[in-house]
Design a protein around this motif. Structure first.
Motif, short mmCIF file in Angstrom:
data_model
loop_
_atom_site.label_atom_id
_atom_site.label_comp_id
_atom_site.label_asym_id
_atom_site.label_seq_id
_atom_site.Cartn_x
_atom_site.Cartn_y
_atom_site.Cartn_z
N LEU A 96 52.07 -60.91 -91.15
CA LEU A 96 50.74 -60.31 -91.22
C LEU A 96 49.79 -60.97 -90.22
CD1 LEU A 96 48.98 -58.24 -92.63
CD2 LEU A 96 48.39 -60.00 -94.34
N LEU A 97 49.87 -62.28 -90.07
CA LEU A 97 49.04 -62.96 -89.08
C LEU A 97 49.40 -62.51 -87.67
CD1 LEU A 97 48.89 -66.62 -90.49
CD2 LEU A 97 47.06 -64.91 -90.47
N LYS A 98 50.68 -62.28 -87.44
CA LYS A 98 51.11 -61.79 -86.12
C LYS A 98 50.57 -60.39 -85.86
CE LYS A 98 55.22 -61.12 -83.25
NZ LYS A 98 56.72 -61.19 -83.21
N VAL A 99 50.57 -59.56 -86.90
CA VAL A 99 50.01 -58.21 -86.76
C VAL A 99 48.52 -58.28 -86.48
CG1 VAL A 99 49.49 -56.09 -88.04
CG2 VAL A 99 51.78 -57.07 -88.13
N TYR A 100 47.80 -59.15 -87.17
CA TYR A 100 46.37 -59.30 -86.93
C TYR A 100 46.10 -59.78 -85.50
CZ TYR A 100 45.36 -58.72 -91.91
OH TYR A 100 45.22 -58.21 -93.19
N ALA A 101 46.96 -60.67 -85.00
CA ALA A 101 46.79 -61.14 -83.63
C ALA A 101 47.00 -60.00 -82.63
CB ALA A 101 47.76 -62.28 -83.34
N GLN A 102 47.99 -59.13 -82.89
CA GLN A 102 48.21 -57.99 -82.01
C GLN A 102 47.07 -56.99 -82.12
OE1 GLN A 102 52.00 -56.61 -83.41
NE2 GLN A 102 53.17 -58.07 -82.17
N LEU A 103 46.56 -56.81 -83.33
CA LEU A 103 45.45 -55.88 -83.53
C LEU A 103 44.18 -56.39 -82.84
CD1 LEU A 103 45.24 -53.21 -85.09
CD2 LEU A 103 44.31 -54.49 -87.02
N SER A 104 44.02 -57.71 -82.79
CA SER A 104 42.85 -58.31 -82.16
C SER A 104 43.01 -58.49 -80.65
CB SER A 104 42.56 -59.67 -82.78
OG SER A 104 42.45 -59.57 -84.18
N LYS A 105 44.23 -58.22 -80.13
CA LYS A 105 44.54 -58.52 -78.72
C LYS A 105 44.19 -59.98 -78.44
CE LYS A 105 43.61 -53.77 -77.22
NZ LYS A 105 42.82 -52.88 -76.33
N ALA A 106 45.00 -60.86 -79.03
CA ALA A 106 44.67 -62.29 -79.09
C ALA A 106 44.43 -62.88 -77.71
CB ALA A 106 45.80 -63.04 -79.80
N ARG A 107 45.24 -62.52 -76.71
CA ARG A 107 45.05 -63.09 -75.38
C ARG A 107 43.74 -62.64 -74.76
NH1 ARG A 107 50.67 -62.00 -72.34
NH2 ARG A 107 50.39 -59.99 -73.36
N LEU A 108 43.40 -61.37 -74.93
CA LEU A 108 42.13 -60.88 -74.41
C LEU A 108 40.96 -61.53 -75.14
CD1 LEU A 108 40.53 -58.94 -72.62
CD2 LEU A 108 40.84 -57.18 -74.37
#
Length: 432
Positions: A96-108
């Motif tokens: 779920l944390l990984k999904v949230y990171a993808q949803l947030s565009k963590a690198r951007l």
């Protein structure tokens, strides 16, 4: 006038082309007998925007008859055994944390936080650790909310592009309702944290940036090529948030005038020591804004050129799709504009010393050369080079700004410079 035949025997076409070439096919008697019932292609209405990308000219023809489909006559697909299906992965806290990171565009989002923190570091005004942490977390939450709202609106379009079809909402890693809840919570928590822990100005900038990105920019991507300019404004606002977090202002006023810091070689007389309090003036945040605004164009235009096929397939009105030559020209213009921004505007604002004007020429000229080649050749190889340069350019320039920050002696800070001699205290003579 070009004529479009409605029905031609495929076998006859193949024989005519293979035996006597294309010219013979154009004179085919079977084709000539059909001309009476053919329609001129020129009579077809103006094609839609997406037709230029899909080349589905057959869908532009006028419908001769309205066909009614009966769903009960449609054959059902063959049933598959359960072994052909893959069980869905359990949504553990780690996933779920990984999904949230993808949803947030963590690198951007990390890059957005970096630009905001750079403005905090270069501001002449003091700050505290709680304000620093609150600014970083609040900016990250605002960025996460904007990116999540953007993906929620583009699910059907992301599914058409190879670059984005594995995003969490497209592959149903979470439901759209779950994604909307995450975007709402982060969108409320970010500005609220900035409002109560930093100041209202920074909170309003964060909330406004969510609206610009998730509302205006996302909507304009399918409407006008001006979306890139709106997106560049969005990317240039985080440094303003970092500047206002320290208490700085953005607009000039009688009590907050614009100050300029000229180089010493322009004056015959030695200049007095610089008053560091004057660096807190509207020219500083304007220089930050222009630096990030112009950086967006070569960065995004080069990326858009590389994936222009996907953008075209999804129907996005990008300059790289509609006019690739102008796309590379805009990229070159703003890359060239970064030279006077770094070599004149930034040191003139007092953010850095005038030595930054010289050292920043190296990364700027490297990027200008790559953009020039991109404009001359317009190939994907040149576009990829421009994009790769954009990834290291911003951290390098921000690092050089920190090295040449006005009023900071780094040699003395690391213990290599000469320490200033402290005046000796004179003990009072004892009175008799």
């Amino acid at each position: 006038m070009v004529w479009a035949c409605e029905s031609i025997c495929p076998r006859r076409i193949f024989e005519m082309i293979t035996q006597r070439g294309l010219l013979a096919f154009s004179r085919c008697s079977a084709c000539l007998t059909k001309r009476a019932s053919a329609r001129p292609v020129s009579s077809i209405a103006a094609p839609a925007f997406t037709s230029f990308f899909f080349h589905n000219a057959q869908w532009l023809a006028q419908k001769s008859k309205t066909r009614t489909l009966n769903i009960f006559d449609t054959p059902l697909p063959p049933s598959l055994p359960l072994s052909a299906y893959r069980p869905a992965e359990a949504l553990t806290p780690g996933r779920l944390l990984k999904v949230y990171a993808q949803l947030s565009k963590a690198r951007l989002s990390s890059l957005v936080v970096l630009t905001a923190m750079s403005a905090v570091a270069l501001s002449p005004l003091p700050t505290t650790v709680p304000i620093l942490l609150s600014t970083a977390i609040g900016t990250a939450l605002c960025s996460a909310s904007a990116n999540s709202l953007n993906q929620l609106q583009e699910i059907p379009f992301d599914a058409q592009m190879a670059r984005t079809r594995m995003r969490p909402l497209v592959r149903r890693a979470i439901s759209p309702l779950h994604g909307a809840a995450f975007a709402t919570i982060t969108g409320l928590a970010g500005p609220a944290l900035l409002w109560y822990m930093v100041n209202p100005t920074t909170a309003l900038l964060g909330a406004g940036n969510i609206f610009l990105y998730a509302g205006v920019y996302t909507w304009m991507k399918r409407k006008s090529i001006a979306n890139t300019w709106v997106g560049s404004v969005v990317g240039a606002i985080p440094p303003l948030m970092g500047w206002t977090a320290c208490g700085g202002q953005l607009l000039p006023s009688p009590s907050y005038p614009v100050e300029v810091f000229l180089p010493s070689f322009l004056s015959s007389n030695p200049l007095p020591p610089i008053d560091l309090t004057l660096i807190d003036n509207p020219l500083g945040p304007f220089a930050f804004f222009m630096l990030l605004f112009s950086w967006q164009f070569p960065h995004f235009n080069a990326l858009a050129h590389i994936v222009r096929g996907s953008y075209a397939q999804a129907g996005y009105r990008m300059l790289a799709v509609l006019d690739p030559m102008k796309n590379s020209l805009v990229s070159l213009r703003h890359t060239a504009l970064l030279v006077p921004i770094c070599s004149v505007l930034v040191p003139l604002s007092g953010l850095t010393t005038w030595m930054f004007a010289i050292t920043s020429l190296v990364p700027n000229l490297i990027w200008v050369r790559a953009s020039w080649r991109f404009w001359q050749k317009g190939g994907e190889k040149e576009a990829r080079t421009v994009f790769q340069h954009s990834l290291w350019y911003l951290p390098v320039v921000m690092g050089l700004m920190m090295i040449h920050k006005q009023g900071v002696d780094w040699l003395h800070w690391v213990g290599l410079g000469k320490a200033e001699a402290k005046p000796e205290k004179q003990e009072p003579e004892p009175s008799n």
